[in-house]
Design a protein around this motif. Structure first.
Motif, PDB file in Angstrom:
ATOM      1  N   LYS A 148       0.031   2.219 -11.100  1.00  0.00           N
ATOM      2  CA  LYS A 148       0.824   1.132 -11.665  1.00  0.00           C
ATOM      3  C   LYS A 148       2.314   1.356 -11.426  1.00  0.00           C
ATOM      4  O   LYS A 148       2.800   2.488 -11.428  1.00  0.00           O
ATOM      5  N   ASP A 149       3.009   0.260 -11.236  1.00  0.00           N
ATOM      6  CA  ASP A 149       4.454   0.307 -11.089  1.00  0.00           C
ATOM      7  C   ASP A 149       5.082   0.567 -12.448  1.00  0.00           C
ATOM      8  O   ASP A 149       4.777  -0.133 -13.428  1.00  0.00           O
ATOM      9  N   GLY A 150       5.961   1.559 -12.498  1.00  0.00           N
ATOM     10  CA  GLY A 150       6.534   1.969 -13.773  1.00  0.00           C
ATOM     11  C   GLY A 150       7.388   0.917 -14.439  1.00  0.00           C
ATOM     12  O   GLY A 150       7.482   0.873 -15.661  1.00  0.00           O
ATOM     13  N   LEU A 151       8.004   0.031 -13.674  1.00  0.00           N
ATOM     14  CA  LEU A 151       8.884  -0.976 -14.252  1.00  0.00           C
ATOM     15  C   LEU A 151       8.114  -2.219 -14.693  1.00  0.00           C
ATOM     16  O   LEU A 151       8.216  -2.645 -15.846  1.00  0.00           O
ATOM     17  N   THR A 152       7.360  -2.803 -13.789  1.00  0.00           N
ATOM     18  CA  THR A 152       6.742  -4.104 -14.056  1.00  0.00           C
ATOM     19  C   THR A 152       5.346  -4.017 -14.654  1.00  0.00           C
ATOM     20  O   THR A 152       4.861  -4.991 -15.235  1.00  0.00           O
ATOM     21  N   GLY A 153       4.673  -2.885 -14.499  1.00  0.00           N
ATOM     22  CA  GLY A 153       3.323  -2.738 -15.025  1.00  0.00           C
ATOM     23  C   GLY A 153       2.232  -3.274 -14.130  1.00  0.00           C
ATOM     24  O   GLY A 153       1.047  -3.109 -14.412  1.00  0.00           O
ATOM     25  N   VAL A 154       2.600  -3.933 -13.019  1.00  0.00           N
ATOM     26  CA  VAL A 154       1.580  -4.372 -12.068  1.00  0.00           C
ATOM     27  C   VAL A 154       1.240  -3.202 -11.148  1.00  0.00           C
ATOM     28  O   VAL A 154       1.847  -2.129 -11.219  1.00  0.00           O
ATOM     29  N   TYR A 155       0.254  -3.385 -10.283  1.00  0.00           N
ATOM     30  CA  TYR A 155      -0.117  -2.301  -9.379  1.00  0.00           C
ATOM     31  C   TYR A 155       1.029  -1.958  -8.443  1.00  0.00           C
ATOM     32  O   TYR A 155       1.913  -2.777  -8.177  1.00  0.00           O
ATOM     33  N   ASN A 156       1.010  -0.723  -7.939  1.00  0.00           N
ATOM     34  CA  ASN A 156       2.068  -0.290  -7.042  1.00  0.00           C
ATOM     35  C   ASN A 156       1.633  -0.342  -5.577  1.00  0.00           C
ATOM     36  O   ASN A 156       0.487  -0.695  -5.261  1.00  0.00           O
ATOM     37  N   ARG A 157       2.551   0.016  -4.708  1.00  0.00           N
ATOM     38  CA  ARG A 157       2.291  -0.030  -3.264  1.00  0.00           C
ATOM     39  C   ARG A 157       1.137   0.896  -2.893  1.00  0.00           C
ATOM     40  O   ARG A 157       0.307   0.565  -2.039  1.00  0.00           O
ATOM     41  N   ARG A 158       1.051   2.031  -3.531  1.00  0.00           N
ATOM     42  CA  ARG A 158      -0.021   2.985  -3.244  1.00  0.00           C
ATOM     43  C   ARG A 158      -1.391   2.369  -3.510  1.00  0.00           C
ATOM     44  O   ARG A 158      -2.315   2.520  -2.713  1.00  0.00           O
ATOM     45  N   PHE A 159      -1.509   1.678  -4.637  1.00  0.00           N
ATOM     46  CA  PHE A 159      -2.789   1.045  -4.961  1.00  0.00           C
ATOM     47  C   PHE A 159      -3.105  -0.066  -3.968  1.00  0.00           C
ATOM     48  O   PHE A 159      -4.248  -0.203  -3.512  1.00  0.00           O
ATOM     49  N   PHE A 160      -2.101  -0.869  -3.633  1.00  0.00           N
ATOM     50  CA  PHE A 160      -2.324  -1.947  -2.678  1.00  0.00           C
ATOM     51  C   PHE A 160      -2.811  -1.410  -1.342  1.00  0.00           C
ATOM     52  O   PHE A 160      -3.779  -1.926  -0.763  1.00  0.00           O
ATOM     53  N   ASP A 161      -2.150  -0.373  -0.849  1.00  0.00           N
ATOM     54  CA  ASP A 161      -2.540   0.183   0.451  1.00  0.00           C
ATOM     55  C   ASP A 161      -3.990   0.656   0.443  1.00  0.00           C
ATOM     56  O   ASP A 161      -4.716   0.487   1.434  1.00  0.00           O
ATOM     57  N   SER A 162      -4.417   1.256  -0.678  1.00  0.00           N
ATOM     58  CA  SER A 162      -5.787   1.762  -0.754  1.00  0.00           C
ATOM     59  C   SER A 162      -6.803   0.628  -0.889  1.00  0.00           C
ATOM     60  O   SER A 162      -7.905   0.698  -0.341  1.00  0.00           O
ATOM     61  N   GLN A 163      -6.432  -0.431  -1.612  1.00  0.00           N
ATOM     62  CA  GLN A 163      -7.363  -1.529  -1.853  1.00  0.00           C
ATOM     63  C   GLN A 163      -7.407  -2.552  -0.729  1.00  0.00           C
ATOM     64  O   GLN A 163      -8.427  -3.230  -0.545  1.00  0.00           O
ATOM     65  N   PHE A 164      -6.320  -2.649   0.016  1.00  0.00           N
ATOM     66  CA  PHE A 164      -6.239  -3.663   1.068  1.00  0.00           C
ATOM     67  C   PHE A 164      -7.368  -3.499   2.089  1.00  0.00           C
ATOM     68  O   PHE A 164      -8.090  -4.446   2.412  1.00  0.00           O
ATOM     69  N   GLU A 165      -7.546  -2.290   2.584  1.00  0.00           N
ATOM     70  CA  GLU A 165      -8.606  -2.040   3.568  1.00  0.00           C
ATOM     71  C   GLU A 165      -9.980  -2.277   2.963  1.00  0.00           C
ATOM     72  O   GLU A 165     -10.881  -2.824   3.618  1.00  0.00           O
ATOM     73  N   ILE A 166     -10.152  -1.866   1.715  1.00  0.00           N
ATOM     74  CA  ILE A 166     -11.448  -2.047   1.048  1.00  0.00           C
ATOM     75  C   ILE A 166     -11.775  -3.533   0.913  1.00  0.00           C
ATOM     76  O   ILE A 166     -12.877  -3.978   1.261  1.00  0.00           O
ATOM     77  N   GLN A 167     -10.807  -4.310   0.400  1.00  0.00           N
ATOM     78  CA  GLN A 167     -11.042  -5.738   0.213  1.00  0.00           C
ATOM     79  C   GLN A 167     -11.210  -6.464   1.540  1.00  0.00           C
ATOM     80  O   GLN A 167     -11.994  -7.422   1.640  1.00  0.00           O
ATOM     81  N   TYR A 168     -10.512  -6.003   2.561  1.00  0.00           N
ATOM     82  CA  TYR A 168     -10.641  -6.616   3.887  1.00  0.00           C
ATOM     83  C   TYR A 168     -12.060  -6.420   4.428  1.00  0.00           C
ATOM     84  O   TYR A 168     -12.684  -7.352   4.939  1.00  0.00           O
ATOM     85  N   LYS A 169     -12.578  -5.205   4.288  1.00  0.00           N
ATOM     86  CA  LYS A 169     -13.932  -4.918   4.780  1.00  0.00           C
ATOM     87  C   LYS A 169     -14.978  -5.692   3.997  1.00  0.00           C
ATOM     88  O   LYS A 169     -15.968  -6.176   4.561  1.00  0.00           O
ATOM     89  N   ILE A 170     -14.767  -5.816   2.689  1.00  0.00           N
ATOM     90  CA  ILE A 170     -15.703  -6.590   1.868  1.00  0.00           C
ATOM     91  C   ILE A 170     -15.707  -8.048   2.303  1.00  0.00           C
ATOM     92  O   ILE A 170     -16.767  -8.686   2.427  1.00  0.00           O
ATOM     93  N   ALA A 171     -14.506  -8.595   2.543  1.00  0.00           N
ATOM     94  CA  ALA A 171     -14.393  -9.986   2.979  1.00  0.00           C
ATOM     95  C   ALA A 171     -15.086 -10.194   4.326  1.00  0.00           C
ATOM     96  O   ALA A 171     -15.780 -11.197   4.538  1.00  0.00           O
TER      97      ALA A 171
END
Length: 310
Positions: A148-171
């Protein structure tokens, strides 16, 4: 074995030992050993001819008591840990085991009870449980900090990078559309210069909260991509649906009415570039990212406060 030896063993035992009479109403105690007297503070005379429930006092809301009642009613063995109270009112944890004694006809004539003061053990277990719970909370908090991003509370770049490939393959596997949305807060440097970094942080939190409330599906998520940039990954939308959705995001941020004197609208706005995954052998997740990035560049080049998609 000599009966005197057995009697001596009972009288010298460090554990409390009781015998109750199951042939009499309410199953009263007919014997307690000295260890029981020391453990509870009640003498032999005070303890016999009454049911041992006096040890619980008014503390009757103990599920383990139902286990004891069931065992007595069915002539069975049981082992429970109860909150008992000494004569002076102090509470101790009592590990109680009761065993039936049968007469020659096979009927249960008595119950023998073994009492152990396990207060130290229970307290230690509670302390260990509390420590484990605290460690689990700390672990969970650290895990959240890592994604999570410490300021906004949404996910951070690290989480996005890890999930992007996963979600792409699922799609790809499900032949499902995948929309990548890149968002940039317009003229954010000048906003910081005018209103200060504290106001800038609050503005980013407001934008992040607004974006977080806009998801179409449970699998969608927003992440802070860096600085004043955010990214949203959403599945199941066509190009037309994506276009309607991203325009609603722009309007959602406008509706926040965050004043920005150097903006042409007078309020903070966002620019959006998005790309919808097309299932062809040459397409890759990197291409999807590059297209969204290019679309965002065009949205800003064309004057900001708008959406461009490929």
């Amino acid at each position: 074995m000599d009966i005197e030896i057995l009697k001596q063993a009972v009288m010298d035992s460090r554990d409390g030992i009781t015998i109750s009479d199951n042939c009499r109403d309410d199953n009263p105690l007919i014997f307690v050993n000295p260890a029981f007297e020391r453990m509870t503070g009640y003498s032999l005379e005070e303890s016999i001819n009454i049911n041992c429930r006096y040890l619980q006092g008014d503390d009757r809301e103990q599920p383990e008591l139902e286990v004891v009642h069931h065992a007595i009613a069915n002539g069975e063995y049981c082992l429970v840990v109860l909150r008992n109270y000494r004569k002076d009112g102090t509470m101790f944890w009592n590990e109680l085991s009761i065993s039936p004694i049968h007469d020659e006809a096979g009927a249960v004539s008595n119950f023998i009870g073994i009492q152990k003061d396990v207060t130290s053990r229970v307290i230690l277990q509670q302390q260990l449980s509390d420590e484990i719970h605290s460690l689990e909370k700390t672990k969970s908090h650290l895990e959240q900090l890592s994604i999570k991003d410490g300021l906004t509370g949404v996910y951070n770049r690290r989480f996005f990078d890890s999930q992007f490939e996963i979600q792409y393959k699922i799609a790809c596997r499900n032949s499902e559309a995948l929309t990548l949305i890149m968002i940039d807060v317009d003229d954010f440097k000048s906003f910081n210069d005018i209103y200060g970094h504290q106001a800038g942080d609050e503005a980013l939190i407001g934008v992040a909260n607004g974006l977080s409330k806009s998801f179409q599906r449970g699998s969608d998520f927003v992440a802070r991509y860096g600085g004043e940039e955010f990214v949203i990954l959403s599945s199941g939308m066509t190009m037309d649906q994506s276009s309607v959705y991203v325009n609603s995001l722009c309007q959602r941020v406008r509706d926040l009415r965050i004043a920005h004197s150097s903006s042409r609208t007078g309020y903070l706005t966002i620019s959006i570039g998005f790309s919808v995954h097309q299932f062809t052998p040459t397409n890759t997740s990197n291409l999807l990212l590059a297209q969204a990035d290019k679309a965002l560049y065009l949205a800003k080049e064309r004057g900001r406060n708008q959406c461009v998609g490929f």
